[in-house]
Design an enzyme around this catalytic site. Structure first.
Site, mmCIF file in Angstrom:
data_model
loop_
_atom_site.group_PDB
_atom_site.id
_atom_site.type_symbol
_atom_site.label_atom_id
_atom_site.label_comp_id
_atom_site.label_asym_id
_atom_site.label_seq_id
_atom_site.Cartn_x
_atom_site.Cartn_y
_atom_site.Cartn_z
ATOM 1 N N GLY A 51 -34.554 3.822 -40.045
ATOM 2 C CA GLY A 51 -34.410 2.598 -40.687
ATOM 3 C C GLY A 51 -34.692 2.775 -42.171
ATOM 4 N N LYS A 57 -45.829 -2.733 -30.785
ATOM 5 C CA LYS A 57 -46.733 -2.103 -31.691
ATOM 6 C C LYS A 57 -48.124 -1.588 -31.371
ATOM 7 C CE LYS A 57 -43.743 -2.839 -35.397
ATOM 8 N NZ LYS A 57 -43.173 -1.695 -35.883
ATOM 9 N N TYR A 59 -43.311 -8.084 -30.097
ATOM 10 C CA TYR A 59 -43.588 -7.416 -31.152
ATOM 11 C C TYR A 59 -44.907 -6.761 -31.225
ATOM 12 C CZ TYR A 59 -43.674 -6.257 -36.136
ATOM 13 O OH TYR A 59 -43.679 -5.613 -37.416
ATOM 14 N N ASN A 96 -40.021 4.346 -38.692
ATOM 15 C CA ASN A 96 -39.990 3.033 -39.207
ATOM 16 C C ASN A 96 -39.126 2.076 -38.967
ATOM 17 O OD1 ASN A 96 -40.547 1.193 -41.773
ATOM 18 N ND2 ASN A 96 -38.039 1.738 -41.895
ATOM 19 N N ALA A 147 -46.909 -6.369 -28.666
ATOM 20 C CA ALA A 147 -47.018 -5.331 -27.505
ATOM 21 C C ALA A 147 -46.165 -3.906 -27.852
ATOM 22 C CB ALA A 147 -46.118 -5.880 -26.339
HETATM 23 N N1 LIG Z 1 -42.247 -6.736 -43.428
HETATM 24 C C1 LIG Z 1 -43.575 -6.573 -42.791
HETATM 25 O O1 LIG Z 1 -44.303 -7.523 -43.303
HETATM 26 C C2 LIG Z 1 -44.089 -5.905 -42.004
HETATM 27 C C3 LIG Z 1 -45.205 -5.687 -41.314
HETATM 28 C C4 LIG Z 1 -45.646 -5.071 -40.460
HETATM 29 C C5 LIG Z 1 -44.790 -3.909 -39.982
HETATM 30 N N2 LIG Z 1 -43.514 -3.921 -40.434
HETATM 31 C C6 LIG Z 1 -42.679 -2.917 -39.952
HETATM 32 O O2 LIG Z 1 -42.208 -2.059 -40.981
HETATM 33 C C7 LIG Z 1 -41.123 -1.529 -40.426
HETATM 34 C C8 LIG Z 1 -39.972 -1.718 -41.658
HETATM 35 O O3 LIG Z 1 -39.643 -3.369 -41.750
HETATM 36 P P1 LIG Z 1 -39.052 -3.875 -42.971
HETATM 37 O O4 LIG Z 1 -40.085 -5.103 -43.314
HETATM 38 O O5 LIG Z 1 -38.788 -2.916 -43.914
HETATM 39 O O6 LIG Z 1 -37.735 -4.614 -42.139
HETATM 40 P P2 LIG Z 1 -36.290 -4.290 -42.157
HETATM 41 O O7 LIG Z 1 -35.683 -5.029 -41.554
HETATM 42 O O8 LIG Z 1 -35.894 -4.112 -43.760
HETATM 43 O O9 LIG Z 1 -36.220 -2.715 -41.830
HETATM 44 C C9 LIG Z 1 -36.004 -2.471 -40.611
HETATM 45 C C10 LIG Z 1 -35.043 -1.200 -40.601
HETATM 46 O O10 LIG Z 1 -34.834 -0.783 -39.155
HETATM 47 C C11 LIG Z 1 -33.432 -0.623 -38.767
HETATM 48 N N3 LIG Z 1 -33.150 -0.616 -37.418
HETATM 49 C C12 LIG Z 1 -33.397 -1.646 -36.789
HETATM 50 N N4 LIG Z 1 -32.879 -1.395 -35.540
HETATM 51 C C13 LIG Z 1 -32.748 -0.171 -35.461
HETATM 52 C C14 LIG Z 1 -32.155 0.657 -34.481
HETATM 53 N N5 LIG Z 1 -32.003 0.281 -33.062
HETATM 54 N N6 LIG Z 1 -31.871 2.262 -34.661
HETATM 55 C C15 LIG Z 1 -32.279 2.490 -36.137
HETATM 56 N N7 LIG Z 1 -32.408 1.709 -36.946
HETATM 57 C C16 LIG Z 1 -32.669 0.362 -36.729
HETATM 58 C C17 LIG Z 1 -32.781 -1.419 -39.863
HETATM 59 O O11 LIG Z 1 -31.406 -1.281 -39.857
HETATM 60 C C18 LIG Z 1 -33.402 -1.446 -41.153
HETATM 61 O O12 LIG Z 1 -33.050 -0.725 -41.950
HETATM 62 C C19 LIG Z 1 -40.857 -2.006 -38.938
HETATM 63 O O13 LIG Z 1 -41.082 -1.406 -38.088
HETATM 64 C C20 LIG Z 1 -41.633 -3.332 -38.961
HETATM 65 O O14 LIG Z 1 -41.868 -3.745 -37.683
HETATM 66 C C21 LIG Z 1 -43.048 -4.917 -41.350
#
Ligand SMILES: NC(=O)c1ccc[n+]([C@@H]2O[C@H](COP(=O)([O-])OP(=O)(O)OC[C@H]3O[C@@H](n4cnc5c(N)ncnc54)[C@H](O)[C@@H]3O)[C@@H](O)[C@H]2O)c1
Length: 246
Positions: free
Chosen positions: A11, A158, A154, A89, A156
């Site tokens: 991702g 994480k 979500y 990620n 669960a």
């Molecule tokens: N933004 C926040 O506040 C936050 C908080 C806690 C955790 N996170 C975690 O950080 C990570 C990145 O999130 P983000 O905020 O940058 O969001 P985002 O939506 O920009 O990034 C998620 C990425 O995952 C990719 N993705 C989704 N499903 C996929 C699959 N089946 N196979 C391959 N790639 C896939 C998407 O294409 C995207 O590039 C995630 O795991 C999210 O749960 C984010």
């Protein structure tokens, strides 16, 4: 000339993952990025990564698919011959209260976030074991520690990543493979852009630092966990949340 280390980011084209790709490129890693569209769609990101004098390779696939994960890992190994850092990620949300949560909402989030982390790690670890070196960093969330109404699926997924991380840290420590998780709080990305302003304001009130985080705040920790400065740290869940959950 010493070979460059390779970081593989799932991702890695948007949000936190994109920032991590660029940050690790600045640190001198060759970068492999898992994406969901054709690699030609990411020429701008590729140039930005390569501007740091490192290489950038894209592999398209769905982390929740075991065979895709295996193929992607093989492609990266075929291209670079090594993977030193795996950043799990990729992640999704399907937020709703349990009463309204469909089976698919639960399963899809578990499949991408938790099973995806397993699939990628499972296929990368044999290469790391052979090299007796590796860093596995997985994106958890403060929600996986503290829970959150409307995010049972979500949270669960994480929390699962946290248990997975601690278990692997114990399994792989003797092979010099360090396994850690990052628990971001609320970070400004597409994932949180969808929140109404009112909700964002009330979230800020629960954060001692009174602001949402930036992708850079998480990428800086990824940089540290990928570096030799963190070589005695494994099995940890490190929060990047402005003090929201202590
Ligand atoms: N933004 C926040 O506040 C936050 C908080 C806690 C955790 N996170 C975690 O950080 C990570 C990145 O999130 P983000 O905020 O940058 O969001 P985002 O939506 O920009 O990034 C998620 C990425 O995952 C990719 N993705 C989704 N499903 C996929 C699959 N089946 N196979 C391959 N790639 C896939 C998407 O294409 C995207 O590039 C995630 O795991 C999210 O749960 C984010």
């Amino acid at each position: 000339m010493e070979e460059r280390r390779v970081a593989f980011i799932t991702g890695g084209t948007t949000g936190i993952g994109r920032e991590c790709s660029l940050t690790l490129a600045k640190e001198g890693f060759d970068i492999a990025i898992n994406c969901m569209k054709e690699p030609e769609e990411y020429t701008e990101l590729k140039s930005e990564v390569e501007a740091n004098g490192v290489r950038c390779f894209f592999t398209k696939g769905d982390v929740s698919n075991f065979d895709d994960a295996e193929r992607m890992v093989n492609e990266v190994i075929g291209y670079y011959g090594r993977i030193d850092v795996l950043l799990n990620n990729a992640g999704i949300t399907r937020d709703t209260l349990l009463m309204r949560m469909k089976k698919e909402d639960f399963e899809s989030v578990i499949n991408v976030n938790l099973v995806g982390t397993f699939n990628m790690t499972k296929h990368v670890v044999p290469y790391m074991m052979k090299k007796r070196y590796g860093r596995i960093i997985s994106m958890a969330s403060v929600v996986g520690v503290g829970g959150n109404a409307g995010q049972a699926n979500y949270a669960a997924s994480k929390a699962g990543i946290i248990g997975f991380t601690k278990s692997l840290a114990k399994e792989l420590g003797s092979r010099n493979i360090l396994v850690n998780a990052i628990a971001p709080g609320y970070i400004k990305t597409a994932m949180t852009d969808v929140l109404p302003d009112k909700v964002k304001e009330s979230i800020k009130e629960q954060i001692p630092l009174r602001e949402l985080g930036e992708a850079k705040d998480v990428a800086n920790l990824v940089k540290f966990l990928s570096s030799e400065d963190s070589s005695y740290i494994t099995g940890q869940v490190i929060h990047v949340d402005g003090g929201m959950l202590m």
